[in-house]
Design an enzyme around this catalytic site. Sequence first.
Site, PDB file in Angstrom:
ATOM      1  N   GLY A 264      -5.720  -4.665  -9.799  1.00  0.00           N
ATOM      2  CA  GLY A 264      -6.357  -3.989  -8.675  1.00  0.00           C
ATOM      3  C   GLY A 264      -7.782  -4.445  -8.450  1.00  0.00           C
ATOM      4  O   GLY A 264      -8.058  -5.271  -7.584  1.00  0.00           O
ATOM      5  N   THR A 265      -8.706  -3.940  -9.264  1.00  0.00           N
ATOM      6  CA  THR A 265     -10.131  -4.230  -9.095  1.00  0.00           C
ATOM      7  C   THR A 265     -10.410  -5.741  -9.109  1.00  0.00           C
ATOM      8  O   THR A 265     -11.208  -6.241  -8.309  1.00  0.00           O
ATOM      9  CB  THR A 265     -10.940  -3.510 -10.202  1.00  0.00           C
TER      10      THR A 265
ATOM     11  N   GLY B   8     -10.696  -0.870 -13.125  1.00  0.00           N
ATOM     12  CA  GLY B   8     -11.389  -1.985 -13.757  1.00  0.00           C
ATOM     13  C   GLY B   8     -11.548  -1.835 -15.259  1.00  0.00           C
ATOM     14  O   GLY B   8     -10.948  -0.979 -15.898  1.00  0.00           O
TER      15      GLY B   8
ATOM     16  N   LYS C   8       0.860  -1.182   0.000  1.00  0.00           N
ATOM     17  CA  LYS C   8       0.000   0.000   0.000  1.00  0.00           C
ATOM     18  C   LYS C   8       0.900   1.238   0.000  1.00  0.00           C
ATOM     19  O   LYS C   8       1.977   1.221   0.604  1.00  0.00           O
ATOM     20  CB  LYS C   8      -0.877  -0.014   1.259  1.00  0.00           C
ATOM     21  N   SER C   9       0.471   2.300  -0.670  1.00  0.00           N
ATOM     22  CA  SER C   9       1.220   3.553  -0.612  1.00  0.00           C
ATOM     23  C   SER C   9       1.316   4.007   0.841  1.00  0.00           C
ATOM     24  O   SER C   9       0.306   4.106   1.534  1.00  0.00           O
ATOM     25  CB  SER C   9       0.531   4.632  -1.435  1.00  0.00           C
TER      26      SER C   9
ATOM     27  N   ASN D  57     -13.161   4.101  -5.797  1.00  0.00           N
ATOM     28  CA  ASN D  57     -12.645   4.134  -4.436  1.00  0.00           C
ATOM     29  C   ASN D  57     -12.204   5.534  -4.042  1.00  0.00           C
ATOM     30  O   ASN D  57     -11.766   6.328  -4.872  1.00  0.00           O
ATOM     31  CB  ASN D  57     -11.466   3.165  -4.276  1.00  0.00           C
TER      32      ASN D  57
ATOM     33  N   ASN E 210       4.434   7.186  -5.806  1.00  0.00           N
ATOM     34  CA  ASN E 210       3.050   7.398  -6.225  1.00  0.00           C
ATOM     35  C   ASN E 210       2.753   8.890  -6.360  1.00  0.00           C
ATOM     36  O   ASN E 210       2.559   9.582  -5.368  1.00  0.00           O
ATOM     37  CB  ASN E 210       2.117   6.746  -5.201  1.00  0.00           C
TER      38      ASN E 210
ATOM     39  N   CYS F 252      -2.266   9.873  -6.191  1.00  0.00           N
ATOM     40  CA  CYS F 252      -3.423   9.595  -5.330  1.00  0.00           C
ATOM     41  C   CYS F 252      -4.476  10.685  -5.515  1.00  0.00           C
ATOM     42  O   CYS F 252      -4.205  11.852  -5.274  1.00  0.00           O
ATOM     43  CB  CYS F 252      -3.039   9.522  -3.863  1.00  0.00           C
TER      44      CYS F 252
ATOM     45  N   GLY G 155      -7.679  -2.429 -15.800  1.00  0.00           N
ATOM     46  CA  GLY G 155      -8.587  -3.280 -16.557  1.00  0.00           C
ATOM     47  C   GLY G 155      -8.082  -4.671 -16.841  1.00  0.00           C
ATOM     48  O   GLY G 155      -8.550  -5.310 -17.794  1.00  0.00           O
TER      49      GLY G 155
HETATM   50  C1  DHB Z   1      -5.345   5.994  -2.615  1.00  0.00           C
HETATM   51  C2  DHB Z   1      -5.825   5.898  -3.884  1.00  0.00           C
HETATM   52  C3  DHB Z   1      -4.954   5.948  -4.944  1.00  0.00           C
HETATM   53  O1  DHB Z   1      -5.354   5.839  -6.233  1.00  0.00           O
HETATM   54  C4  DHB Z   1      -3.614   6.106  -4.701  1.00  0.00           C
HETATM   55  O2  DHB Z   1      -2.776   6.171  -5.719  1.00  0.00           O
HETATM   56  C5  DHB Z   1      -3.145   6.196  -3.423  1.00  0.00           C
HETATM   57  C6  DHB Z   1      -4.021   6.145  -2.363  1.00  0.00           C
HETATM   58  C7  DHB Z   1      -6.270   5.960  -1.489  1.00  0.00           C
HETATM   59  O3  DHB Z   1      -7.343   6.564  -1.571  1.00  0.00           O
HETATM   60  O4  DHB Z   1      -5.915   5.383  -0.454  1.00  0.00           O
END
Ligand code: DHB
Length: 308
Positions: free
Chosen positions: A268-269, A218, A44-45, A68, A124, A127, A247
């Site tokens: 991801g999705t 997605g 996770k970032s 999200n 990243n 976000c 996707g």
């Molecule tokens: C989040 C969403 C992202 O697309 C990203 O690159 C980093 C964090 C988030 O909402 O946690």
Amino acid sequence: MDLSVTIAGVRFPSCFMNAAGARCVTREELETLGRSGAGAIVTKSMTLESRTGNPEPRYVPFPGGSINSMGLPNLGYRAYAALIHELKQFGKPVVASVAGLQEDDFVTIAQAINDSRPDLIEVNLSCPNIPGKPQIGYDPETSERLLKRVRRVVTVPMGVKLPPYFDPAHHQMMAPVLGRIGLDFLSLINSVGNGLVVDPETEKAVIKPKGGFGGLGGTIIKPVALANVRAFWKLFEGKLPIIGTGGVVTGRDAFEHLLCGASAVQVGTTLMAEGVGCFERLSAELGATLQRKGYRSPADCRGRLQEL
Ligand code: DHB
């Protein structure tokens, strides 16, 4: 079929890995990725301090994709730094995704996490979900200044996760910026930021944060992802490795990313929907597609998209 790939001198046992954010926040989730068919463990970032993130509901799948607005829930960089050595025992690369709430945070976190020797660092710049904070990747000057500072403190292979761009002028504007940093790879793309999904029955947005605005992922974003992979593949003449994201639901989707120039793909999705079992399914599907088309490896078809 052998689906292993090498990016920036690092061998990935499979070209499939999780996208940052998907099932990779906690130690348990990261270990589950380690035991899975994923070719890497992407964290996770991470931010300076741990965060609980935005109020729920904040992740909602819908037909064709997901939305999200997690708000960077994560354990804080110190916890990930402490986990990296153990995660490397799974025998696949560990990719540390570095974020921050301000520019200095990225430098502090990158320097510290680099000391824990992840195999790669993915910075990243995209976000979309922190209220009041624009996506850095849409600002070339800030991106260049930040990345130059981060590059100075990072010794492991370093890449950047970018937001989608929607005009060739923006690809052409960003490529020289990225070229001046000395990057080892690109991850393309982050979610398509600030979409809005509405439930007409309840007459409400489906997620709570930011008035319902959130990052889209997605199937619906695949053409945007492929266009960004292709645009940067061409601008860097195939010399800067790209990890394609967006996707990937089937092996065919992954094959499309490879054709456009991706060396590997993130999920991801689909990982959120299906769990880590998706990696074995995707590997079987991509292997079958490559075999049927006479390709011997993911690298064999990389970038070979034909134009009409
Ligand atoms: C989040 C969403 C992202 O697309 C990203 O690159 C980093 C964090 C988030 O909402 O946690």
